[in-house]
Design an enzyme around this catalytic site. Sequence first.
Site, PDB file in Angstrom:
ATOM      1  N   SER A 441       0.820  -1.208   0.000  1.00 10.31           N
ATOM      2  CA  SER A 441       0.000   0.000   0.000  1.00 10.31           C
ATOM      3  C   SER A 441       0.856   1.261   0.000  1.00 10.31           C
ATOM      4  O   SER A 441       0.339   2.337  -0.276  1.00 10.31           O
ATOM      5  CB  SER A 441      -0.986   0.005   1.163  1.00 10.31           C
ATOM      6  N   HIS A 462      -3.577  -3.560  -5.770  1.00 10.58           N
ATOM      7  CA  HIS A 462      -3.794  -3.063  -4.407  1.00 10.58           C
ATOM      8  C   HIS A 462      -5.244  -3.261  -3.984  1.00 10.58           C
ATOM      9  O   HIS A 462      -6.148  -2.610  -4.503  1.00 10.58           O
ATOM     10  CB  HIS A 462      -3.405  -1.574  -4.367  1.00 10.58           C
ATOM     11  N   GLU A 474      -7.140  -1.360  -6.953  1.00  7.92           N
ATOM     12  CA  GLU A 474      -6.323  -0.374  -7.654  1.00  7.92           C
ATOM     13  C   GLU A 474      -5.164  -1.124  -8.314  1.00  7.92           C
ATOM     14  O   GLU A 474      -4.423  -1.827  -7.622  1.00  7.92           O
ATOM     15  CB  GLU A 474      -5.795   0.590  -6.584  1.00  7.92           C
ATOM     16  N   ASN A 512      -5.169   6.136  -1.436  1.00 10.36           N
ATOM     17  CA  ASN A 512      -4.564   6.551  -0.166  1.00 10.36           C
ATOM     18  C   ASN A 512      -4.015   7.978  -0.245  1.00 10.36           C
ATOM     19  O   ASN A 512      -3.983   8.708   0.739  1.00 10.36           O
ATOM     20  CB  ASN A 512      -3.449   5.580   0.243  1.00 10.36           C
TER      21      ASN A 512
HETATM   22  P1  NAD Z   1      -0.142  -9.157   7.968  1.00 11.26           P
HETATM   23  O1  NAD Z   1       0.951  -8.842   8.883  1.00 11.26           O
HETATM   24  O2  NAD Z   1      -1.508  -9.427   8.496  1.00 11.26           O
HETATM   25  O3  NAD Z   1       0.245 -10.406   7.059  1.00 11.26           O
HETATM   26  C1  NAD Z   1       1.502 -10.594   6.475  1.00 11.26           C
HETATM   27  C2  NAD Z   1       1.721 -12.100   6.392  1.00 11.26           C
HETATM   28  O4  NAD Z   1       2.871 -12.353   5.598  1.00 11.26           O
HETATM   29  C3  NAD Z   1       1.956 -12.756   7.742  1.00 11.26           C
HETATM   30  O5  NAD Z   1       1.094 -13.855   7.914  1.00 11.26           O
HETATM   31  C4  NAD Z   1       3.407 -13.210   7.669  1.00 11.26           C
HETATM   32  O6  NAD Z   1       3.643 -14.398   8.404  1.00 11.26           O
HETATM   33  C5  NAD Z   1       3.565 -13.435   6.171  1.00 11.26           C
HETATM   34  N1  NAD Z   1       4.962 -13.387   5.748  1.00 11.26           N
HETATM   35  C6  NAD Z   1       5.935 -12.536   6.134  1.00 11.26           C
HETATM   36  N2  NAD Z   1       7.081 -12.825   5.483  1.00 11.26           N
HETATM   37  C7  NAD Z   1       6.810 -13.875   4.678  1.00 11.26           C
HETATM   38  C8  NAD Z   1       7.589 -14.625   3.760  1.00 11.26           C
HETATM   39  N3  NAD Z   1       8.881 -14.350   3.565  1.00 11.26           N
HETATM   40  N4  NAD Z   1       6.998 -15.633   3.088  1.00 11.26           N
HETATM   41  C9  NAD Z   1       5.700 -15.912   3.301  1.00 11.26           C
HETATM   42  N5  NAD Z   1       4.924 -15.239   4.159  1.00 11.26           N
HETATM   43  C10 NAD Z   1       5.476 -14.242   4.846  1.00 11.26           C
HETATM   44  O7  NAD Z   1      -0.185  -7.943   6.926  1.00 11.26           O
HETATM   45  P2  NAD Z   1      -1.396  -7.474   5.983  1.00 11.26           P
HETATM   46  O8  NAD Z   1      -2.145  -6.414   6.674  1.00 11.26           O
HETATM   47  O9  NAD Z   1      -2.079  -8.662   5.455  1.00 11.26           O
HETATM   48  O10 NAD Z   1      -0.600  -6.750   4.819  1.00 11.26           O
HETATM   49  C11 NAD Z   1       0.088  -7.470   3.823  1.00 11.26           C
HETATM   50  C12 NAD Z   1       0.447  -6.524   2.686  1.00 11.26           C
HETATM   51  O11 NAD Z   1      -0.730  -5.921   2.185  1.00 11.26           O
HETATM   52  C13 NAD Z   1       1.363  -5.369   3.063  1.00 11.26           C
HETATM   53  O12 NAD Z   1       2.209  -5.098   1.983  1.00 11.26           O
HETATM   54  C14 NAD Z   1       0.388  -4.220   3.284  1.00 11.26           C
HETATM   55  O13 NAD Z   1       0.986  -2.968   3.097  1.00 11.26           O
HETATM   56  C15 NAD Z   1      -0.605  -4.497   2.224  1.00 11.26           C
HETATM   57  N6  NAD Z   1      -1.932  -3.905   2.446  1.00 11.26           N
HETATM   58  C16 NAD Z   1      -2.498  -3.876   3.677  1.00 11.26           C
HETATM   59  C17 NAD Z   1      -3.758  -3.322   3.864  1.00 11.26           C
HETATM   60  C18 NAD Z   1      -4.396  -3.302   5.228  1.00 11.26           C
HETATM   61  O14 NAD Z   1      -5.424  -2.616   5.392  1.00 11.26           O
HETATM   62  N7  NAD Z   1      -3.890  -4.055   6.181  1.00 11.26           N
HETATM   63  C19 NAD Z   1      -4.457  -2.799   2.763  1.00 11.26           C
HETATM   64  C20 NAD Z   1      -3.863  -2.864   1.501  1.00 11.26           C
HETATM   65  C21 NAD Z   1      -2.619  -3.412   1.353  1.00 11.26           C
END
Ligand code: NAD
Length: 730
Positions: A441, A462, A474, A512
């Site tokens: 994001s 996204h 997006e 965003n």
């Molecule tokens: P999260 O922390 O809930 O999940 C991330 C997951 O990735 C975890 O389960 C972790 O164990 C796993 N992980 C980490 N390193 C890894 C690897 N090397 N191999 C495999 N798995 C691995 O985070 P999230 O909120 O789900 O966000 C994930 C992505 O999505 C980020 O880039 C974030 O910026 C993006 N995002 C988040 C949101 C939001 O509202 N939370 C919205 C849009 C985009």
Amino acid sequence: MTDFTTSIDADGVAVITWDVPNKSMNVMSLEGFAALDTQIDAALADDAVKGIVITSGKKDFAGGMDLNVIAKMKEDAGDEPARGLFEGTMNMHGVLRKIERAGMDPKTNKGGKPIASALPGTAVGIGLELPLSTHRIFAADNPKAKIGLPEIMVGIFPGAGGTTRLVRKMGAMAASPYLLEGKLLAPTAAMRAGLIDEVVADPVAAAKEWVLNAKDADILKPWDAKGYKMPGGTPYHPAGFMTFVGASAMVHGKTNGVYPAAKALLSAVYEGAQVPFDTALKIEARWFTNVLMNPSSAAMIRSLFINKEALDKGAVRPDVADETVKKVGVLGAGMMGAGIAFVSAKAGINVVLIDNSQEAADRGKGYAEGILDKGIKRQKVTPEKKDAVLGLINATTDYAALADCDLIVEAVFEDMGVKAEVTKKTEAIIPEDAIFATNTSTLPITGLAKASARPDQFIGIHFFSPVDKMMLVEIIKGRETGDRAVAKALDFVRQIRKTPIVVNDARFFYANRCILPYANEGIRMIAEGVEPAMIENAATLVGMPVGPLQLTDEVSIDLSAKILRATRDGMGDAYVASPSDDIIESMEADGRLGRKANAGFYEYDDKGKRTGLWSGLGEAHAAAEEQPDLTEVQHRLLFAQALEAVRALEEGVLMDIREGDVGAILGWGFAPWSGGPFSWLDILGAAKAVEVCDALTAKFGERFTTPALLRDMADKGETFYGRFAPAKAA
Ligand code: NAD
């Protein structure tokens, strides 16, 4: 080829079949109405015809009115668009009223031909208004079918008699969920609610039998019979009075008065309830015209219906071969990855869901199971469907399982290093032609693509949280992203039935980028001494779904602080500090992290329900004696967003204003009544917008500087939709 055709069977039943050529779903057009009129006239005049059944040649009955028709009625009427709309609407009333009266003697109410409708599946909008004019409605026992009047969702209301008929059929109170909320029901529920009459295995057969046996009294509508009393009472009946007073308050409470359609609908119902049926139809037509002439309704129809549909159908898709996704690899089974895996499997796509530990991967799959179980409880999902969806998700730690994926969506931690590592590891396994997408994001796509050996196949997809509820996706093109990657992303979004916008790479992309200044503008007002309640109310009163403080609580204060620090570091000297930064950082230091901590700008009870604004806010930032003007606060909150949208367009981040408007409503709920930021600026007028921006800049600073594009448009007397007409847009 015509939309309606008639065949007369041996028993003398004329079956009029609606089957719009070259379309999978029937939609009503002006030509369609004319064809229906001709077929009805012929069947009524034919002595061999004893009764009429109106049905569909498709699996559904109809998806509604082609809303492009409204624009056409307006255009065709030249200088008198309101007259064109009113007369067009009255013409529809004429056809449907003819069906309802079915040739009866106006005095005796006898001698009419029974007319029934037979609905094989979904019947919405005019697809229900037409059946409502017939004498009995039979629907197939098809649990997937949807029945109702969803017009209010796109800023209008049922204007082909549906409003007047439903209220007269079931009473204003009982009709309100269908008229005011656009609630849709499956056939059995629709029958129980009284929207339709019977649910049967073979609706055409049942309807034929009914019309052959119906008596004069069976086909006389209650409102055409002597002594008709409206269920629940008219406005001056004691019971009806309570309904109307309550409804008026409720509608205003829910819409804050910014949705003209809800108000007009209520007026049509209130006024129509006090006069004879045909006058009520005329009143409905007048209010319908009034709504269609309102710039808000026109903008809502344009964004939420016409342009959304165009984007859903691939209006901005590059001209490359089909890229339908067969197997998607989702990296990271956290909050986002789990949601992406679920929506993909639900769309029938094979999913490999990867995380660092089997436990984390299984937890991600468990998320899908949880949603499906809830669906089973609500009878929306069958156990077979649950098994089928879960059967498509392979939760594992083994990257080798990605070997035959044609698309990867990476959703691991928001960390450049971690993302680069999984990109390399994955590309070593996936097919050469697979597309790699990141769900980041905040990190630039072009930067992340540096870890890829195939940057032309690297793209941003996204999603918004929660993935299964949010309809916008997006798609972000990095500097080297190729057309095939864009097509793949668009085909994927189409498969999972969401709405895509395609933007170029820039800090915070589009959504965003616009929403952060909204939150910050609200927070900085606290530092200026504006009452927090005023900030929140100003936002909701102008149609934002949540105020900036509530929004920040939902997103979480620590995430806001993280984004703030990353932006400050990323921009270096170019960063302009804001008083909102200090408030965010001090709230973070105090552990008031928002909803998840049960403490933020709001206070919460044990169950996480908001109980009111945090009283401590007033201690740290005393409210100023003199509070600002409401409109000024609203202008600050809306311009904070809209100016970013204009800048995104000027900079080429946004390539199409349709995407800017649709994305704003679906992505972050930009005042939907306005049709989106560009539509809002058009409603305001460029000259007025410049005047307000100049005043805000003088009083509050450079962030409100009028973009050169807007000033140029004001000078030339242009609108966004005039200057960037869809033909020119992608
Ligand atoms: P999260 O922390 O809930 O999940 C991330 C997951 O990735 C975890 O389960 C972790 O164990 C796993 N992980 C980490 N390193 C890894 C690897 N090397 N191999 C495999 N798995 C691995 O985070 P999230 O909120 O789900 O966000 C994930 C992505 O999505 C980020 O880039 C974030 O910026 C993006 N995002 C988040 C949101 C939001 O509202 N939370 C919205 C849009 C985009």
